[in-house]
Scaffold this active site. Structure first.
Site, mmCIF file in Angstrom:
data_model
loop_
_atom_site.group_PDB
_atom_site.id
_atom_site.type_symbol
_atom_site.label_atom_id
_atom_site.label_comp_id
_atom_site.label_asym_id
_atom_site.label_seq_id
_atom_site.Cartn_x
_atom_site.Cartn_y
_atom_site.Cartn_z
ATOM 1 N N ASP A 124 84.766 81.049 -21.279
ATOM 2 C CA ASP A 124 85.175 79.826 -20.589
ATOM 3 C C ASP A 124 83.959 79.227 -19.883
ATOM 4 O O ASP A 124 83.171 79.953 -19.252
ATOM 5 C CB ASP A 124 86.273 80.150 -19.571
ATOM 6 C CG ASP A 124 86.792 78.903 -18.892
ATOM 7 O OD1 ASP A 124 87.662 78.240 -19.491
ATOM 8 O OD2 ASP A 124 86.312 78.589 -17.781
ATOM 9 N N ARG B 164 76.648 87.269 -38.591
ATOM 10 C CA ARG B 164 77.385 87.677 -39.790
ATOM 11 C C ARG B 164 78.482 86.659 -40.128
ATOM 12 O O ARG B 164 79.084 86.070 -39.227
ATOM 13 C CB ARG B 164 78.004 89.061 -39.603
ATOM 14 C CG ARG B 164 76.979 90.139 -39.275
ATOM 15 C CD ARG B 164 77.655 91.489 -39.113
ATOM 16 N NE ARG B 164 78.751 91.428 -38.145
ATOM 17 C CZ ARG B 164 79.627 92.410 -37.969
ATOM 18 N NH1 ARG B 164 79.534 93.511 -38.686
ATOM 19 N NH2 ARG B 164 80.590 92.290 -37.077
ATOM 20 N N GLU C 186 88.082 74.005 -22.492
ATOM 21 C CA GLU C 186 86.713 74.538 -22.448
ATOM 22 C C GLU C 186 86.672 76.031 -22.762
ATOM 23 O O GLU C 186 85.665 76.701 -22.485
ATOM 24 C CB GLU C 186 86.079 74.269 -21.072
ATOM 25 C CG GLU C 186 86.720 74.999 -19.909
ATOM 26 C CD GLU C 186 87.852 74.232 -19.270
ATOM 27 O OE1 GLU C 186 88.151 74.504 -18.096
ATOM 28 O OE2 GLU C 186 88.447 73.351 -19.930
ATOM 29 N N HIS D 51 83.501 62.172 -18.985
ATOM 30 C CA HIS D 51 84.125 62.909 -20.099
ATOM 31 C C HIS D 51 83.327 62.811 -21.402
ATOM 32 O O HIS D 51 83.341 63.751 -22.203
ATOM 33 C CB HIS D 51 85.554 62.383 -20.323
ATOM 34 C CG HIS D 51 86.495 62.782 -19.228
ATOM 35 N ND1 HIS D 51 87.058 64.035 -19.148
ATOM 36 C CD2 HIS D 51 86.962 62.090 -18.149
ATOM 37 C CE1 HIS D 51 87.847 64.107 -18.096
ATOM 38 N NE2 HIS D 51 87.799 62.946 -17.453
#
Length: 406
Positions: free
Chosen positions: A278, A311, A322, A291
């Protein structure tokens, strides 16, 4: 010299199927060349056995065959038969070599066409003599008709080239007739018959040729439609599984992929590794920078997290807002911890300004990580719940850190 040779090859190939659209011509030539390999291989193999069989019959079962009647001696007969068999064997080896080159991708349709023409020219020469001998002895025109039909219908070539081969065969028949006694009653009307059967065969071939091209156009258009449909389906699938803003996996794909990995791990008794990340104080970032800038920040963080994974089986996706999710498989506990820390550090190194993220002053992320071996009736949601708890722990103890569910 090499440039002239390539130009010659191109001009020669351009002669074939010239009525085709240029977009389709090369594909059609390649298809015909591939089919020629199979057709000629079958024809040559059968011809070898046919010549050996006929030679055996003439030698042992019917010693009064036409070779003796027209005063061909034994040595000449054997030489003629032997050279015809040798021609078929060499031609068959050439075809097999072309087939081998095709598998090794060292193959060109022009080379195939040259080989087909050479084989059919040899075929026309030998069959002309055989057909004339058949006519001289018994009046049978079956071999003549068969030879014309083989030249017309077996090799897939352009109509002009096909007409040239037929003209060559007719001339070969005329040349062979010089060696036959002129008193043979069967040669009085055979030329008219040969011209008639050649014209009829060529007309029928022209109809088949035109229909083949029409069918090929329809087939190509159908393939193009199928390809466009497949591309559209792939695009829709990509859109349904990709977050439109940050262009990584979305929540739907994360859940689907995690479920597959979870079920596989249950069968294999292996661990599944999962992280929740987060962006710290992202609301403050949006309030401060807007924004639009917040969307750009999400894109940069998502791209950085994706780059941190080496990988193809390691997946990062946007879980919502978020929040991001990372799924790892076939890794050790130590490797999992190092990967989580690398992701955190890579984002930190971006140094994207965020005044509201005190005390750092730039964008950071907090990560909650967990791993489980699926047992019993547990679902992958238990793994997500553990990672979420670890994430809250990271948030509560200072942010910009990795916490593991123990």
């Amino acid at each position: 010299m090499g440039r002239k040779y390539k130009a010659g090859i191109y001009s020669f190939e351009k002669m074939f199927f010239n009525e085709l659209n240029s977009d389709y011509r090369s594909e059609f030539c390649k298809m015909c060349a591939d089919r020629n390999i199979g057709r000629l291989k079958t024809m040559l193999t059968l011809n070898i056995f046919l010549q050996i069989g006929l030679n055996f019959i003439m030698r042992n079962m019917n010693p009064h065959m036409y070779f003796y009647k027209i005063e061909w001696d034994m040595e000449l007969r054997l030489f003629f038969s032997a050279t015809y068999v040798l021609y078929n064997v060499i031609s068959l080896l050439i075809i097999l070599k072309l087939e081998e080159l095709r598998k090794e991708t060292m193959y060109s349709s022009s080379l195939n066409l040259f080989a087909v023409l050479a084989i059919m020219i040899g075929f026309g020469f030998y069959e002309a003599f055989h057909s004339v001998l058949e006519i001289a002895y018994s009046g049978s025109v079956y071999r003549l008709i068969a030879s014309i039909l083989i030249i017309v219908f077996v090799p897939l070539l352009d109509r002009r080239i096909k007409a040239g081969l037929l003209l060559y065969y007719m001339l070969a028949v005329e040349s062979a007739a010089f060696y036959i006694p002129k008193e043979s009653i069967y040669f009085s009307n055979i030329r008219i018959f040969m011209v008639a059967i050649t014209i009829l065969s060529f007309i029928s071939w022209s109809i088949v040729h035109s229909n083949a091209i029409k069918d090929f156009y329809i087939w190509q258009e159908m393939l193009e439609k199928i390809k466009r449909l497949e591309n559209a389906i792939n695009d829709l699938e990509y859109l349904s599984e990709t977050d439109p803003l940050v262009q990584i996996a979305n929540r739907r794909f994360i859940n689907s992929y995690l479920e597959r990995v979870w079920n596989q791990a249950r069968r294999d008794r292996t661990k599944v590794f999962f992280m929740m990340a987060d962006i710290d104080r992202f609301k403050s970032y949006n309030d401060t920078y807007g924004h639009t800038q917040g969307d750009e920040c999400l894109k940069i963080v998502a791209a950085t997290m994706k780059k941190s994974l080496k990988r193809s089986t390691d997946i990062v996706g946007r879980f919502g807002g978020e929040e991001f999710a990372v799924i790892l498989t076939s890794v050790t506990d130590e490797g999992f911890e190092k990967t989580a820390e690398k992701i955190r550090k890579d984002v930190e190194m971006l140094k994207i300004p965020n005044e509201g993220n005190i005390p750092y002053g730039f964008v950071t992320i907090s990560i909650g990580a967990s791993s489980m071996i699926p047992l019993g009736e547990e679902t992958y949601e238990a793994l997500i719940e553990r990672a979420d708890k670890a994430l809250y722990e990271a948030k509560d103890t200072g942010r910009n850190k990795v916490c593991f569910y123990r």
